[in-house]
Motif scaffolding. Structure first.
Motif, mmCIF file in Angstrom:
data_model
loop_
_atom_site.group_PDB
_atom_site.id
_atom_site.type_symbol
_atom_site.label_atom_id
_atom_site.label_comp_id
_atom_site.label_asym_id
_atom_site.label_seq_id
_atom_site.Cartn_x
_atom_site.Cartn_y
_atom_site.Cartn_z
ATOM 1 N N ASN A 1 43.124 -4.490 -3.918
ATOM 2 C CA ASN A 1 44.066 -3.524 -3.179
ATOM 3 C C ASN A 1 43.911 -1.692 -3.331
ATOM 4 N N THR A 2 43.650 -1.418 -3.968
ATOM 5 C CA THR A 2 43.053 -0.108 -4.576
ATOM 6 C C THR A 2 42.358 0.390 -3.102
ATOM 7 N N THR A 3 42.725 0.874 -2.426
ATOM 8 C CA THR A 3 42.199 1.398 -1.549
ATOM 9 C C THR A 3 41.555 2.680 -1.376
ATOM 10 N N PRO A 4 40.319 3.584 -0.647
ATOM 11 C CA PRO A 4 39.678 4.001 -1.022
ATOM 12 C C PRO A 4 39.880 5.901 -1.682
ATOM 13 N N GLU A 5 41.402 5.951 -0.909
ATOM 14 C CA GLU A 5 41.935 7.023 -1.172
ATOM 15 C C GLU A 5 42.583 7.186 -2.627
ATOM 16 N N GLU A 6 43.356 5.681 -3.234
ATOM 17 C CA GLU A 6 43.554 5.684 -4.446
ATOM 18 C C GLU A 6 42.610 5.752 -5.405
ATOM 19 N N ALA A 7 41.202 4.938 -5.038
ATOM 20 C CA ALA A 7 40.872 5.253 -5.923
ATOM 21 C C ALA A 7 39.562 6.905 -6.097
ATOM 22 N N ARG A 8 39.583 7.274 -5.180
ATOM 23 C CA ARG A 8 39.229 8.802 -5.276
ATOM 24 C C ARG A 8 40.379 10.092 -5.951
ATOM 25 N N ALA A 9 42.045 9.562 -5.708
ATOM 26 C CA ALA A 9 42.677 10.079 -6.329
ATOM 27 C C ALA A 9 42.746 10.259 -7.807
ATOM 28 N N MET A 10 42.369 9.237 -8.345
ATOM 29 C CA MET A 10 42.750 8.383 -9.968
ATOM 30 C C MET A 10 41.520 9.495 -10.346
ATOM 31 N N MET A 11 40.418 9.312 -9.632
ATOM 32 C CA MET A 11 39.337 9.898 -10.243
ATOM 33 C C MET A 11 39.516 11.839 -10.634
ATOM 34 N N ASP A 12 40.009 12.196 -9.452
ATOM 35 C CA ASP A 12 40.229 13.132 -9.781
ATOM 36 C C ASP A 12 41.465 14.088 -10.689
ATOM 37 N N VAL A 13 42.192 13.066 -10.643
ATOM 38 C CA VAL A 13 42.793 13.188 -12.034
ATOM 39 C C VAL A 13 43.412 11.724 -12.495
ATOM 40 N N PRO A 14 41.962 11.489 -14.240
ATOM 41 C CA PRO A 14 42.496 12.769 -15.067
ATOM 42 C C PRO A 14 40.629 13.052 -15.124
ATOM 43 N N TYR A 15 39.654 12.586 -14.531
ATOM 44 C CA TYR A 15 38.449 13.476 -14.627
ATOM 45 C C TYR A 15 37.979 14.497 -13.833
ATOM 46 N N PHE A 16 38.815 14.723 -13.119
ATOM 47 C CA PHE A 16 38.084 16.424 -12.584
ATOM 48 C C PHE A 16 38.734 17.200 -12.844
ATOM 49 N N ALA A 17 40.084 16.639 -13.389
ATOM 50 C CA ALA A 17 40.947 18.146 -13.806
ATOM 51 C C ALA A 17 40.428 18.680 -14.531
ATOM 52 N N ALA A 18 40.236 17.241 -15.223
ATOM 53 C CA ALA A 18 39.983 17.949 -16.963
ATOM 54 C C ALA A 18 38.900 18.730 -16.927
ATOM 55 N N PHE A 19 37.601 18.435 -15.771
ATOM 56 C CA PHE A 19 36.229 18.601 -15.725
ATOM 57 C C PHE A 19 36.535 19.687 -15.271
ATOM 58 N N TYR A 20 37.523 20.674 -14.441
ATOM 59 C CA TYR A 20 37.517 21.865 -13.877
ATOM 60 C C TYR A 20 38.011 23.019 -14.442
ATOM 61 N N VAL A 21 39.173 22.637 -14.942
ATOM 62 C CA VAL A 21 39.818 23.246 -16.022
ATOM 63 C C VAL A 21 39.129 23.861 -17.674
#
Length: 259
Positions: A98-118
């Motif tokens: 029930n999870t689209t690829p776009e949703e999965a990518r967004a969930m990795m974007d925030v929190p993980y990539f957001a924390a990495f970038y900051v």
């Protein structure tokens, strides 16, 4: 705290807003980062109304270029933060089907990539200064896994791994990393992610009570100030994580029971 500069991501509501207010009430200068400008301004106004100091920055933390720009602006205006709280997080609890690829990518974007970038944006100045504290906020999903929250759980495992690997990278630099693991917290998250609460594993509320945002914020602030490696609240989750390591099949069976 009066001389401290604190940066909190996901500061427009819930745990982030409560944490920012705790620091503001203690006399720190607080930098608020999140997407929603109006809610950020409201949190900043509350902090100022209590004689605190707050500066809001509306930003999409999933945009690496935007993080680079705002970090340069913050550094020019205030310098590098003394404390960085990587709290921003998003994502519905859904099964993989029930999870689209776009949703999965967004969930990795925030929190993980957001924390990495900051973190990466401000770490050079912290390391050069030989002081700083970073907190990464995750959930028990960073240690456990249950059905109907596939991408959410993967992203929280990523946050745990990021905090632990970053701590190893920064050993001896004067910069500490605290991993904060919070159980269920009563925040607007549940309203913004309909259907997620129904996928919570069944728990005994006397053993695993739901936390308020203030309780979560107090745990974060105390853990960071004490430079703890890991903060887990409620503390009984420590026993659950040990049980999962020793008896994974038994724990998985318990986690299948829905609340």
């Amino acid at each position: 705290m009066a001389s401290k500069l604190i940066l909190v991501t996901g500061a427009s509501s819930g745990i982030g807003a409560a944490t920012a207010k705790h620091y503001g009430a203690a006399g720190a200068k607080v930098l608020l980062l999140a997407r929603n400008r109006d809610r950020l301004e409201a949190v900043a106004s509350d902090i100022r109304a209590s004689d605190g100091s707050a500066s809001p920055y509306a930003i999409d933390l999933a945009d690496a270029d935007a993080v680079t720009e705002v970090s340069a602006e913050i550094t020019a205006d205030h310098g590098a933060p003394d404390v960085l709280i990587n709290n921003a997080g998003t994502g519905r609890w859904l099964s993989i089907l029930n999870t689209t690829p776009e949703e999965a990518r967004a969930m990795m974007d925030v929190p993980y990539f957001a924390a990495f970038y900051v973190s990466r944006a401000f770490l050079p100045a912290m390391v050069a200064r030989r002081s700083g504290r970073i907190a990464c906020i995750t959930s028990p999903a960073g240690y456990l896994a249950w059905a109907d929250a596939c991408a959410y759980i993967a992203a929280r495992h990523a946050m745990k791994g990021f905090a632990e690997a970053m701590r190893a990278d920064l050993k001896g630099t004067g910069v500490s990393v605290t991993l904060v693991v919070l159980g269920t917290v009563e925040t607007p998250y549940w309203e913004h992610n309909p259907g997620s609460r129904e996928h919570l594993p069944a728990t005994n509320p006397r053993l695993l009570p739901t936390l308020t945002p203030d309780q979560a914020a107090s745990a974060i602030v105390d853990g960071v100030e004490r430079r703890r490696r890991t903060v887990i609240k409620p503390g009984i989750f420590r026993a659950i994580f040990i049980a999962n390591a020793l008896f994974p099949t038994f724990v998985a069976r318990q986690l299948r029971k829905k609340g």
